[in-house]
Design an enzyme around this catalytic site. Structure first.
Site, PDB file in Angstrom:
ATOM      1  N   TYR A  18       0.818  -1.232   0.000  1.00 43.76           N
ATOM      2  CA  TYR A  18       0.000   0.000   0.000  1.00 43.76           C
ATOM      3  C   TYR A  18       0.840   1.266   0.000  1.00 43.76           C
ATOM      4  CZ  TYR A  18      -3.586  -3.261   1.741  1.00 43.76           C
ATOM      5  OH  TYR A  18      -4.452  -4.311   1.913  1.00 43.76           O
ATOM      6  N   TYR A 146     -14.366  -3.649   3.273  1.00 43.03           N
ATOM      7  CA  TYR A 146     -13.055  -4.161   2.857  1.00 43.03           C
ATOM      8  C   TYR A 146     -12.984  -5.626   3.273  1.00 43.03           C
ATOM      9  CZ  TYR A 146      -8.153  -5.272   2.617  1.00 43.03           C
ATOM     10  OH  TYR A 146      -6.964  -5.896   2.316  1.00 43.03           O
TER      11      TYR A 146
HETATM   12  C1  LIG Z   1      -7.476  -7.419   7.050  1.00 48.74           C
HETATM   13  C2  LIG Z   1      -8.833  -7.829   6.623  1.00 48.74           C
HETATM   14  C3  LIG Z   1      -9.021  -8.805   5.632  1.00 48.74           C
HETATM   15  C4  LIG Z   1      -7.869  -9.432   4.876  1.00 48.74           C
HETATM   16  O1  LIG Z   1      -7.022 -10.156   5.695  1.00 48.74           O
HETATM   17  P1  LIG Z   1      -5.502 -10.452   5.205  1.00 48.74           P
HETATM   18  O2  LIG Z   1      -4.968 -11.343   6.269  1.00 48.74           O
HETATM   19  O3  LIG Z   1      -4.832  -9.123   5.121  1.00 48.74           O
HETATM   20  O4  LIG Z   1      -5.597 -11.111   3.878  1.00 48.74           O
HETATM   21  C5  LIG Z   1     -10.310  -9.167   5.321  1.00 48.74           C
HETATM   22  N1  LIG Z   1     -11.360  -8.622   5.955  1.00 48.74           N
HETATM   23  C6  LIG Z   1     -11.227  -7.689   6.918  1.00 48.74           C
HETATM   24  C7  LIG Z   1     -12.429  -7.152   7.607  1.00 48.74           C
HETATM   25  C8  LIG Z   1      -9.962  -7.244   7.272  1.00 48.74           C
HETATM   26  O5  LIG Z   1      -9.824  -6.285   8.193  1.00 48.74           O
END
Ligand SMILES: *Cc1c(COP(=O)(O)O)cnc(C)c1O
Length: 427
Positions: A18, A146
């Site tokens: 990022y 997200y």
């Molecule tokens: C961080 C996150 C993800 C992705 O997890 P990673 O381990 O980074 O792949 C998915 N959903 C939510 C709500 C998150 O905060």
């Protein structure tokens, strides 16, 4: 203290997450971690306001987790899970099923949250396929959501923020909606489901807190209403508790505050207390039964190489022991109280849109975008590690921070907000 040239050697070769590496400040070299602190190579001790991307529930290097991992490391750091069973994965699956409400009893392990989301989406689609309804393959998701960085997960993220534009033609098109609030928004949402039910597999939401999308909150009532409507149309509800799970919102899982039982739940981040990567997708008995058939083709065709890694599972078991033996949830609720009292004062600031707190999360939202690097620099001057998101400055420290540390975090944030806005807000 550290004298080799690892910093300059690696900087030419690492690709940072990022980050526009051409313009961003260089990453800070870390020597070690301890308690709630990140200790830099130059000796500075930074109080971590964001728990290493929201994972470090019990503080860094917690002795209970470290000693459990050491034992497991000696015995067996890894063995494949295909066709083999080992104690850490087996015990952890049973433990998670016991912790989670109702019928959420079948645990599929993965190594990252994004993959746990991919698995949930695949399970949902194949659930319908296995029941001779192959057209039900798309998802309703929500604005500001997200769910991760892999392609399936990106397709259910907010289309504005997950760079859908860069990947048009690659990402599946799903159906993003605002989370309904008013009766008329719920009616619109219901109409949408009614008109699209034949092509929909399910609905995916981050319960109570949309984290990376800017710490946007919704109510337990909204989550209950969503569960009701999703059931009415016989769709699957996937909740993504990767950020909210493991005490962050003041209960072990956010869904507990709404009394909502999803069909699938994704866990990650805090699962190992921030010590090592591990994630899980947990399905209800009803979902699992659709895969439990005589035909091999009905089986779930997914299997990350390192799934159920024994070292990671042992860390998660130790972390769950800590949740059971120490007052972690109470600490999260105390943080909510302290943050609310201290940070509400900022809500009268002309640039502040909203101050909101839930469990170990505090978020201050502004009218304009925050200059991330400027705020990070201001916090660094006071030995605090902070990382704003878009128009939000937030605190999500390890749940074990002391009262004095939590007050220090509030003071640092207040100091930023009360400084001339030209220094840290973007016009
Ligand atoms: C961080 C996150 C993800 C992705 O997890 P990673 O381990 O980074 O792949 C998915 N959903 C939510 C709500 C998150 O905060």
């Amino acid at each position: 203290m550290v004298c080799s040239n690892w910093q300059s050697a690696g900087r030419r070769h690492l690709w940072m997450p990022y980050t526009q590496m051409k313009t961003a400040p260089p990453p800070l070299p870390v020597a070690r971690t301890e308690g709630c602190e990140i200790i830099l190579a130059d000796g500075r001790r930074l109080l971590d306001a964001i728990s290493s991307w929201w994972t470090v529930a019990h503080g860094y290097n917690h002795p209970v987790i470290v000693s459990r991992m050491k034992e497991q490391l000696e015995r067996m750091p890894h063995v494949m899970l295909g066709g083999l069973l080992h104690e850490p994965a087996s015990s952890l699956a049973a433990r998670l099923a016991e912790l989670l409400p109702g019928e959420l009893n079948r645990v599929f392990f993965a190594d990252s949250g994004s993959v746990a989301i991919e698995v949930a989406l695949k399970i949902a689609v194949q659930f319908w396929f296995n029941q001779q309804q192959p057209g039900k393959s798309r998802f309703v998701s929500f604005e500001n959501s997200y769910h991760g960085d892999t392609a399936g997960a990106m397709s259910v993220c907010d289309p504005e923020d997950s760079m859908h534009a860069h990947f048009k033609g690659f990402l599946l098109e799903q159906f993003p909606h605002p989370i309904p609030t008013s009766a008329s928004e719920w009616a619109t949402f219901r109409d949408f489901l009614a008109n699209h039910v034949s092509c929909l597999a399910g609905v995916i939401i981050e319960p109570l807190v949309q984290a990376a999308g800017g710490m946007r909150f919704h109510s337990a009532g909204q989550l209950q209403q969503l569960r009701g409507i999703v059931s009415e149309f016989n769709l699957l509800l996937i909740v993504d508790e990767i950020a909210t799970g493991f005490g962050r919102t003041g209960t072990m899982f956010a869904i507990e505050q709404a009394g909502v039982e999803p069909d699938l739940i994704c866990l990650g981040k805090g699962l190992t207390g921030g010590s090592i990567g591990l994630a899980a997708t947990v399905a209800s008995d009803q979902i699992f039964e659709a895969f439990y058939q005589d035909e091999h083709s009905a089986a779930l065709m997914h299997g990350p190489t390192f799934m159920g890694n024994p070292l990671a599972c042992s860390a998660a078991l130790a972390s769950l022991d800590l949740f059971a033996s120490e007052p972690r949830l109470e600490q999260a609720r105390r943080l909510e109280q302290l943050f609310s009292e201290r940070l509400q004062l900022l809500s009268s600031h002309p640039e502040v849109v909203d101050v909101r707190c839930l469990g170990g999360i505090a978020a201050i939202q502004f009218q304009r975008s925050v200059n991330k690097y400027a705020v990070m620099e201001m916090a660094l001057m006071q030995n605090v590690w902070l990382r704003p998101l878009r128009d939000v400055i937030y605190l999500m420290p390890p749940l074990v921070v002391s009262e004095a540390q939590a007050l220090r975090l509030c003071d640092v944030v207040s100091g930023v907000v009360n400084s001339p806005t030209s220094a840290w807000l973007i016009d």
